[in-house]
Motif scaffolding. Structure first.
Motif, PDB file in Angstrom:
ATOM      1  N   HIS A  44       9.267   3.287  -4.718  1.00  0.00           N
ATOM      2  CA  HIS A  44       8.145   4.224  -4.532  1.00  0.00           C
ATOM      3  C   HIS A  44       8.225   4.914  -3.183  1.00  0.00           C
ATOM      4  CE1 HIS A  44       3.780   5.015  -3.395  1.00  0.00           C
ATOM      5  NE2 HIS A  44       4.055   5.880  -4.346  1.00  0.00           N
ATOM      6  N   ASP A  45       8.437   4.132  -2.133  1.00  0.00           N
ATOM      7  CA  ASP A  45       8.498   4.710  -0.790  1.00  0.00           C
ATOM      8  C   ASP A  45       9.273   3.745   0.099  1.00  0.00           C
ATOM      9  OD1 ASP A  45       8.103   6.422   1.323  1.00  0.00           O
ATOM     10  OD2 ASP A  45       5.980   6.705   0.954  1.00  0.00           O
ATOM     11  N   CYS A  61       5.317  -5.181  -4.009  1.00  0.00           N
ATOM     12  CA  CYS A  61       5.523  -4.451  -2.763  1.00  0.00           C
ATOM     13  C   CYS A  61       4.297  -4.621  -1.858  1.00  0.00           C
ATOM     14  CB  CYS A  61       5.752  -2.971  -3.076  1.00  0.00           C
ATOM     15  SG  CYS A  61       5.972  -1.966  -1.596  1.00  0.00           S
ATOM     16  N   TRP A  63       3.250  -2.660   0.352  1.00  0.00           N
ATOM     17  CA  TRP A  63       2.581  -1.434   0.798  1.00  0.00           C
ATOM     18  C   TRP A  63       1.554  -0.937  -0.234  1.00  0.00           C
ATOM     19  CZ3 TRP A  63       5.516   3.418   3.076  1.00  0.00           C
ATOM     20  CH2 TRP A  63       4.587   4.189   3.798  1.00  0.00           C
TER      21      TRP A  63
HETATM   22  S1  FES Z   1       6.176   1.674  -1.083  1.00  0.00           S
HETATM   23 FE1  FES Z   1       4.531   2.177  -2.382  1.00  0.00          FE
HETATM   24  S2  FES Z   1       4.513   0.615  -3.858  1.00  0.00           S
HETATM   25 FE2  FES Z   1       6.210   0.128  -2.621  1.00  0.00          FE
END
Ligand code: FES
Length: 101
Positions: A44-45, A61, A63
């Motif tokens: 995702h990021d 995750c 984050w």
């Molecule tokens: S960086 Fe956004 S869910 Fe993992």
């Protein structure tokens, strides 16, 4: 094949993960005594999955809480929507290695 040394067996407790420096970095997990490896970067990021929350064979995750299957790299929940790479893990003479390809 690039074989990277992760740790000695017993240094990584069940339910824990370690980041292996590589380009890209790799996360190695101990799931109830079995070792698995995935890409360390969340799809995702920019967040390290070895810093995430491990429950059984899933990692969440830290984050935005997307979940992935540690065994297959499959994405299991939003906001991530892409699977992550997996890597073979080799245990030899009490040492855990990952095959980085
Ligand atoms: S960086 Fe956004 S869910 Fe993992």
């Amino acid at each position: 094949m690039t074989r990277l040394r992760v740790c000695e067996v017993g240094e990584l407790e069940p339910g824990d993960a370690a980041q292996v420096p590589n380009t890209p970095p790799i996360a190695v997990y101990n799931v109830d005594g079995e070792y698995f490896a995935t890409a360390d970067m969340c799809s995702h990021d920019d967040s390290s999955l070895s810093d995430g929350y491990i429950e059984g064979d899933q990692v969440e995750c830290a984050w935005h809480f997307a979940k992935f299957c540690i065994r297959t790299g499959r994405v299991l929940s939003a906001p991530a929507n892409r699977d992550i790479a997996t890597y073979p893990v080799i245990v030899e003479d009490g040492v855990v290695y990952v095959d980085a390809g």
